[in-house]
Write a protein that holds these residues in place. Structure first.
Motif, mmCIF file in Angstrom:
data_model
loop_
_atom_site.group_PDB
_atom_site.id
_atom_site.type_symbol
_atom_site.label_atom_id
_atom_site.label_comp_id
_atom_site.label_asym_id
_atom_site.label_seq_id
_atom_site.Cartn_x
_atom_site.Cartn_y
_atom_site.Cartn_z
ATOM 1 N N ALA A 17 21.941 14.511 23.634
ATOM 2 C CA ALA A 17 21.135 13.397 24.136
ATOM 3 C C ALA A 17 19.962 13.926 24.959
ATOM 4 O O ALA A 17 18.824 13.478 24.802
ATOM 5 C CB ALA A 17 22.008 12.462 24.967
ATOM 6 N N GLU B 22 27.438 19.804 23.349
ATOM 7 C CA GLU B 22 28.203 18.620 23.765
ATOM 8 C C GLU B 22 27.332 17.388 23.480
ATOM 9 O O GLU B 22 26.101 17.494 23.454
ATOM 10 C CB GLU B 22 28.491 18.683 25.271
ATOM 11 N N PRO B 23 27.969 16.233 23.323
ATOM 12 C CA PRO B 23 27.174 15.023 23.037
ATOM 13 C C PRO B 23 26.070 14.783 24.077
ATOM 14 O O PRO B 23 24.951 14.399 23.718
ATOM 15 C CB PRO B 23 28.212 13.898 23.108
ATOM 16 N N GLU B 24 26.381 15.033 25.357
ATOM 17 C CA GLU B 24 25.374 14.762 26.389
ATOM 18 C C GLU B 24 24.202 15.748 26.311
ATOM 19 O O GLU B 24 23.073 15.409 26.664
ATOM 20 C CB GLU B 24 26.003 14.770 27.794
ATOM 21 N N TYR C 74 27.638 10.158 13.235
ATOM 22 C CA TYR C 74 28.603 10.586 14.263
ATOM 23 C C TYR C 74 28.613 12.101 14.440
ATOM 24 O O TYR C 74 28.688 12.619 15.552
ATOM 25 C CB TYR C 74 30.014 10.110 13.922
ATOM 26 N N PHE D 133 19.217 10.362 19.816
ATOM 27 C CA PHE D 133 19.780 9.065 20.213
ATOM 28 C C PHE D 133 20.404 8.394 19.007
ATOM 29 O O PHE D 133 19.804 8.323 17.937
ATOM 30 C CB PHE D 133 18.688 8.152 20.778
ATOM 31 N N LEU D 134 21.630 7.890 19.203
ATOM 32 C CA LEU D 134 22.282 7.135 18.141
ATOM 33 C C LEU D 134 22.444 5.684 18.589
ATOM 34 O O LEU D 134 23.090 5.412 19.606
ATOM 35 C CB LEU D 134 23.668 7.736 17.833
ATOM 36 N N ALA D 135 21.845 4.767 17.851
ATOM 37 C CA ALA D 135 22.113 3.351 18.085
ATOM 38 C C ALA D 135 23.360 3.009 17.289
ATOM 39 O O ALA D 135 23.377 3.144 16.066
ATOM 40 C CB ALA D 135 20.927 2.506 17.642
ATOM 41 N N PHE D 136 24.420 2.621 18.001
ATOM 42 C CA PHE D 136 25.733 2.445 17.372
ATOM 43 C C PHE D 136 25.789 1.218 16.462
ATOM 44 O O PHE D 136 25.193 0.182 16.747
ATOM 45 C CB PHE D 136 26.813 2.284 18.454
ATOM 46 N N SER E 203 25.690 13.217 16.391
ATOM 47 C CA SER E 203 25.707 12.894 17.820
ATOM 48 C C SER E 203 26.896 13.514 18.555
ATOM 49 O O SER E 203 26.973 13.437 19.773
ATOM 50 C CB SER E 203 25.661 11.381 18.026
ATOM 51 N N GLY E 204 27.821 14.111 17.791
ATOM 52 C CA GLY E 204 28.857 14.910 18.451
ATOM 53 C C GLY E 204 30.169 14.217 18.731
ATOM 54 O O GLY E 204 30.902 14.587 19.647
ATOM 55 N N ARG E 205 30.491 13.210 17.950
ATOM 56 C CA ARG E 205 31.763 12.528 18.161
ATOM 57 C C ARG E 205 32.938 13.401 17.738
ATOM 58 O O ARG E 205 32.853 14.150 16.761
ATOM 59 C CB ARG E 205 31.770 11.227 17.351
#
Lengths: 431, 251
Positions: B78, B73-75, B47, B83-86, B50-52
């Motif tokens: 990306a 920023e999260p975007e 997390y 890429f994070l597969a949740f 990926s920037g949560r």
């Protein structure tokens, strides 16, 4: 019962500022009755349960509060390019030059102003009649005022399947215009009509539409209330539905200082279907009230209410919705959902969903929610590379989708979707 | 590719430290696995990368191909290729899966200064990739993850990965909630994406996923730190003896 002194004075002041209602013959008599109804009930006050969440003061005021017309030229006219019969009102006055010829196969259209002088007139059984029925069990003073003082409007009699939509366009020019419009629509058995409405209409608008949908007839209504920021409006849709008939009404509201849209429906014949929907977006000084009363008076009818509001920067949304199932209205299927998406902590949603059921074999559900944007979904979208603002707009549109789905015409639904997308891009909230 | 140095992270809301100095370096084309008991900080690491929201980095850095990730920023992360597969893919009612995929693909292309894919080109690519993952047209039309089974959700994650073509993929417990067949399908999807220019970080509790996605390096994480690093045999050791031995050994 006599009104309290303060209410009597308020009503007297309001009435004094109104032009003497024009109308000859039957219309004059109907107007006198409407005035008597109004005098008996008085104007609404914040104390009234039905006006608890919406302050009627600016609607009660003798003069319309100033509202500048808003330059909406950044958007194309709604319904542009559609084959339709256009009827234009400027500040509540019919504009023959801007309107199409009022002839359409299967449809008779007349101006209210000219109907009074005709002795035998179908509208006699409709004008003020559904409004009167709608006064019970809750008083709707602005509707009675409208029946008594409406200055213009159209009477539409649909005898067959209308070949194209009738489109009422409301232009707002004067910053103090105070329009009172009253329309009647009568659909004969098996007839069908799509009625479009758009535009801010006036600085202050009081509009009533009475719709009689006979057995097997179908009425589609799509309304886009204008983007004027300062306008005020109180509108009533009264409709009675016959057996196996259908009514669909969708309203998009963006902007406006005060809007109160009341819909009062009676499902009077078996297997009637009524779908009411509203999508609302408000930013800042914006107060929007959907007040709905659906009566199931016959067996096996279906009603749906889907109202969605997106509110930001202190905007206020109100929903008062009731489903009344009368004794004997078995197999009723009633659904009501009112939801708001609050994009910040300053905005407010007030909801009063009600069910009143006097039959034992019915299916009724209602739900009301108020929430913020789903941060987890927002992060999910961002993590896929979608910028926060785009992601937010996507989620807001998804939230509104259930209401927009109620628009049967796909092109119009798409147009509404695109308009909302642009509105959101212009009003993107903080963050 | 990815370099994490002395990463310390605590929860923003409460004063709880989760990561206590993580060091990790993943080269281009490598597949690394992180294993560890519950609460060791594995998911937090994914997390944070990926920037949560909700996490505070108190020390350390994380760079992707030399660019500092933690400031973005999260975007932006990306678009930079992360890429994070949740572990729990998010349901988004009202947003069609196809709309979602296209918005994401085009947003990233735009961020990288590339032209957006035309509707036709996009459709062609997505159909082809979906087919390989046994994702039917119906699933592409439905709202994102709404009503998807556990396996469908995970396959949908891999489809997004395939469409976005990231350089650094983090798989957060992609095996959780999957039966053997579903896991095989997901693993095949991942393996198909392995290439010299793409790296993977596979977070998992169990060794079984690593039978299908063969790692080059295995790390054991405990109490917010990587306590042991080895080859694929390390995963087998965990499978056979649990974490207790390793934890004791490291002390």
């Amino acid at each position: 019962m006599a009104l309290p002194k303060a209410r009597e004075d308020a009503l007297a002041a309001r009435l004094q500022a109104l032009p003497v209602a024009a109308g000859k013959g039957w219309l004059a008599a109907v107007r006198a009755e409407a005035l008597a109804r109004l005098t008996a009930m008085g104007l609404p006050a914040r104390r009234d349960e039905y006006w608890r969440y919406t302050d009627p003061a600016s609607l009660n005021a003798p003069e319309a509060p100033v509202a500048h017309s808003f330059d909406a030229s950044d958007e194309s006219e709604p319904f542009d390019g559609m084959d339709r019969l256009k009827i234009v009102f400027v500040d509540g006055v019919f504009d023959p030059a801007a309107s199409d010829d009022l002839t359409l196969s299967g449809v008779t259209i007349e101006r209210l102003a000219e109907a009074g002088s005709k002795d035998i007139h179908w509208a006699q059984g409709l004008y003020g009649v559904l409004e009167t029925r709608g006064q019970d069990p809750v008083a709707r003073p602005f509707a009675a005022l409208n029946s008594a003082f409406a200055t213009d409007g159209v009477l539409i009699h649909v005898t067959g399947k209308a070949t194209k939509p009738v489109s009422l366009v409301y232009v707002h020019e004067s910053e103090v215009s105070d329009a009172i419009l009253h329309h009647c629509v009568k659909l004969d058995p098996g007839a069908s009509l799509t009625l479009l409405e758009n535009g801010p209409a006036a600085a202050r608008l009081n509009k009533v539409m009475e719709v009689e949908v006979a057995d097997g007839a179908s009425f589609h209504h799509i309304r886009l209330q204008g983007r004027d920021h300062e306008r005020r409006a109180v509108t009533h849709l009264f409709a009675r539905l016959g057996a196996r008939s259908e009514l669909r009404s969708f309203t998009l509201t963006a902007n406006g200082r005060l809007t109160r849209n009341e819909s009062v429906l009676e499902l009077a014949g078996a297997e009637g279907r009524a779908h009411l929907a509203g999508a609302t977006v408000g930013d800042g000084e914006f107060h929007h009230d959907d007040t709905v009363f659906v009566t199931h008076a016959a067996e096996a009818c279906e009603s749906r209410q889907v109202y969605k509001k997106v509110l930001m920067n202190g905007a206020v949304g109100v929903f008062q919705g009731k489903i009344l199932v009368k004794p004997g209205a078995q197999k009723t299927d009633g659904y009501q959902i009112s939801q708001s998406l609050l994009l910040d902590e300053d905005s407010q949603f007030l909801a009063k969903p009600e069910l009143e059921i006097y039959a034992d074999d019915v299916k009724c559900s209602h739900g009301s929610t108020s929430g913020a944007i789903d941060e987890v979904a927002l992060f999910y979208l961002q993590s896929r590379g979608v910028p926060r603002r785009t992601a937010q707009a996507l989620l807001v549109l998804a939230f509104l989708a259930e209401a927009i789905q109620e628009v049967a015409d796909e092109d119009i639904a798409e147009n509404i979707h695109a308009r909302l997308e642009r509105w959101l891009a212009r009003h993107g909230s903080k963050g | 590719m990815l370099e994490i140095k002395n990463l310390h992270v605590k929860l923003e809301e409460e004063d709880k430290v989760i990561l206590r100095g993580v060091d990790l370096k993943i080269g281009a084309g490598e597949v690394h696995a992180i294993m560890g008991p519950n609460g060791s900080g594995k998911s937090t690491l994914s997390y944070v990368l990926s920037g949560r929201d909700g996490y505070e980095v108190t020390e350390g850095s994380a760079t992707l191909e030399g660019r500092e990730l933690l400031e973005m920023e999260p975007e932006e992360r990306a678009a930079a290729g992360l890429f994070l597969a949740f572990q729990y893919p998010v349901e988004i009612p009202g947003v069609g899966n196809m709309t979602f995929l296209r918005t994401a693909v085009n947003a990233q292309r735009k961020a990288r200064g590339e032209d957006e894919l035309s509707a036709g080109d996009f459709l062609k690519v997505v159909r082809e990739k979906a087919k390989a993952l046994k994702i039917d047209a119906e699933m592409l039309k439905r709202p994102v993850n709404v009503g998807f089974s556990g396996g469908e959700k995970k396959r949908n994650e891999i489809l997004q990965m395939a469409m976005l073509e990231p350089r650094m993929c983090i798989l957060d417990e992609t095996d959780s909630g999957l039966d053997v067949d579903a896991m095989k399908l997901v693993a095949e999807g991942v393996n198909a994406l392995r290439s010299a220019g793409r790296s993977f970080l596979v977070i998992t509790h169990y060794q079984r996923l690593l039978d299908h996605i063969k790692p080059d390096v295995v790390h054991i994480m405990a109490a917010g730190r990587i306590i042991k690093t080895g080859g694929p045999e390390l995963a087998l050791e965990v499978e056979a003896n649990g974490y207790a031995d390793i934890l004791n050994e490291v002390g």
